[in-house]
Design a protein around this motif. Structure first.
Motif, PDB file in Angstrom:
ATOM      1  N   TYR A  47      -5.752  15.004   9.039  1.00 25.54           N
ATOM      2  CA  TYR A  47      -4.436  15.288   9.607  1.00 25.54           C
ATOM      3  C   TYR A  47      -3.434  14.573   8.701  1.00 25.54           C
ATOM      4  CZ  TYR A  47      -6.946  16.366  13.938  1.00 25.54           C
ATOM      5  OH  TYR A  47      -7.786  16.893  14.882  1.00 25.54           O
ATOM      6  N   GLU A  48      -2.344  15.246   8.381  1.00 29.12           N
ATOM      7  CA  GLU A  48      -1.296  14.600   7.590  1.00 29.12           C
ATOM      8  C   GLU A  48      -0.082  14.375   8.477  1.00 29.12           C
ATOM      9  OE1 GLU A  48       1.146  15.139   3.444  1.00 29.12           O
ATOM     10  OE2 GLU A  48       0.716  16.938   4.603  1.00 29.12           O
ATOM     11  N   GLU A  50      -3.683  10.729   7.626  1.00 31.50           N
ATOM     12  CA  GLU A  50      -3.081  10.052   6.476  1.00 31.50           C
ATOM     13  C   GLU A  50      -1.568  10.184   6.520  1.00 31.50           C
ATOM     14  OE1 GLU A  50      -4.691  11.175   2.683  1.00 31.50           O
ATOM     15  OE2 GLU A  50      -6.637  10.289   3.159  1.00 31.50           O
ATOM     16  N   VAL A  51      -0.916   9.225   5.873  1.00 31.76           N
ATOM     17  CA  VAL A  51       0.529   9.241   5.739  1.00 31.76           C
ATOM     18  C   VAL A  51       0.879   8.615   4.396  1.00 31.76           C
ATOM     19  CG1 VAL A  51       0.891   7.028   6.929  1.00 31.76           C
ATOM     20  CG2 VAL A  51       2.736   8.715   6.875  1.00 31.76           C
ATOM     21  N   CYS A  52       1.907   9.131   3.755  1.00 29.01           N
ATOM     22  CA  CYS A  52       2.412   8.614   2.485  1.00 29.01           C
ATOM     23  C   CYS A  52       3.734   7.914   2.793  1.00 29.01           C
ATOM     24  CB  CYS A  52       2.601   9.765   1.502  1.00 29.01           C
ATOM     25  SG  CYS A  52       3.126   9.258  -0.135  1.00 29.01           S
ATOM     26  N   VAL A  53       3.848   6.634   2.404  1.00 27.61           N
ATOM     27  CA  VAL A  53       5.030   5.839   2.757  1.00 27.61           C
ATOM     28  C   VAL A  53       5.580   5.160   1.505  1.00 27.61           C
ATOM     29  CG1 VAL A  53       5.894   3.972   4.230  1.00 27.61           C
ATOM     30  CG2 VAL A  53       3.979   5.361   5.003  1.00 27.61           C
ATOM     31  N   ASN A  63      -0.481   5.375   0.126  1.00 26.40           N
ATOM     32  CA  ASN A  63      -1.190   6.323   0.980  1.00 26.40           C
ATOM     33  C   ASN A  63      -1.979   5.515   1.989  1.00 26.40           C
ATOM     34  OD1 ASN A  63      -0.862   9.209  -0.066  1.00 26.40           O
ATOM     35  ND2 ASN A  63      -1.119   7.998  -1.918  1.00 26.40           N
ATOM     36  N   LEU A  64      -1.663   5.712   3.261  1.00 24.07           N
ATOM     37  CA  LEU A  64      -2.311   4.984   4.341  1.00 24.07           C
ATOM     38  C   LEU A  64      -3.201   5.921   5.123  1.00 24.07           C
ATOM     39  CD1 LEU A  64       0.796   3.017   5.694  1.00 24.07           C
ATOM     40  CD2 LEU A  64      -0.768   2.347   3.870  1.00 24.07           C
TER      41      LEU A  64
END
Length: 158
Positions: free
Chosen positions: A81-82, A119-122, A153-154
Motif C-alpha cells: 500500500y502506498e 510505504e510512504v516517501c517523506v 522511504n518509510l
C-alpha cells in the motif's frame, strides 16, 4: 505539544458530494506546502489513480473534517500500500489527530491484508511528518530513490 483529549473521537469517512467542499477547503501551513499536494490535488489524485484502487480518506475530529489521506495499491516491487498523501489542516495540527488517523488507516489496511506493508516517501526536512510516521511504527528502509534523493522511504509492516 497538545495531547489528544480522550473525549475527542477521530474517525475516517468516505468523500461524497455532501462533504467534498469542506474537504477541498482544508490546507496545511504555508511552510508545509512544498511537501504535499493541496486538498483539491489530493482529491483529484484519488480519481486519477482509481485504476490503482486509490482511496481518499476524509479525517474528522468529533465530526468536523480536519484532514485527508490518499492510499493506493502499488503493485510494482515491493508490492505494498502506498500512503501517497496525508494532511491535517493547519488549524488542527498538534492535537494528535494525525497520529490517531494514521493508526486507523493502518488498521483498515491490516484488516484487508492485500499486502503485508505500507510505504510512504517523506522529505528529510519534514521533521513533523517524520515524527508522526515513526510514532505510528514506520521505519526507514534505507532506500533512497534517485528521483527524490532528499526523501526517506518509510515502511510499516503488518
Amino acid at each position: 505539544m497538545i495531547v489528544l483529549e480522550e473525549s475527542t473521537l477521530v474517525t475516517l469517512f468516505d468523500v461524497n458530494e455532501q462533504n467534498f467542499l469542506a474537504l477541498r477547503a482544508l490546507a496545511v501551513r504555508e511552510d508545509q506546502r512544498g511537501y504535499l499536494d493541496n486538498a483539491s490535488g489530493i482529491l483529484a489524485r484519488g480519481y486519477a489513480y482509481r485504476a490503482c484502487r486509490a482511496k481518499v480518506y476524509g479525517i474528522a475530529a468529533d465530526g468536523v473534517p480536519v484532514g485527508l489521506a490518499l492510499v493506493r495499491d502499488l503493485d510494482e516491487e515491493p508490492a505494498c500500500y502506498e500512503l501517497q498523501q496525508f494532511m491535517i489542516d493547519a488549524r488542527y495540527q498538534g492535537k494528535g489527530y494525525g497520529t490517531q488517523a494514521l493508526r486507523l488507516i493502518l488498521a483498515e489496511l491490516a484488516a484487508e491484508r492485500k499486502y503485508d506493508c505500507a510505504e510512504v516517501c517523506v522529505k528529510m526536512e519534514d521533521a513533523g511528518a517524520l515524527h508522526v510516521y515513526e510514532k505510528a511504527g514506520f521505519v526507514d528502509t534505507g532506500y533512497i530513490d534517485a528521483d527524490v534523493p532528499d526523501s526517506l522511504n518509510l515502511v510499516y509492516r503488518f
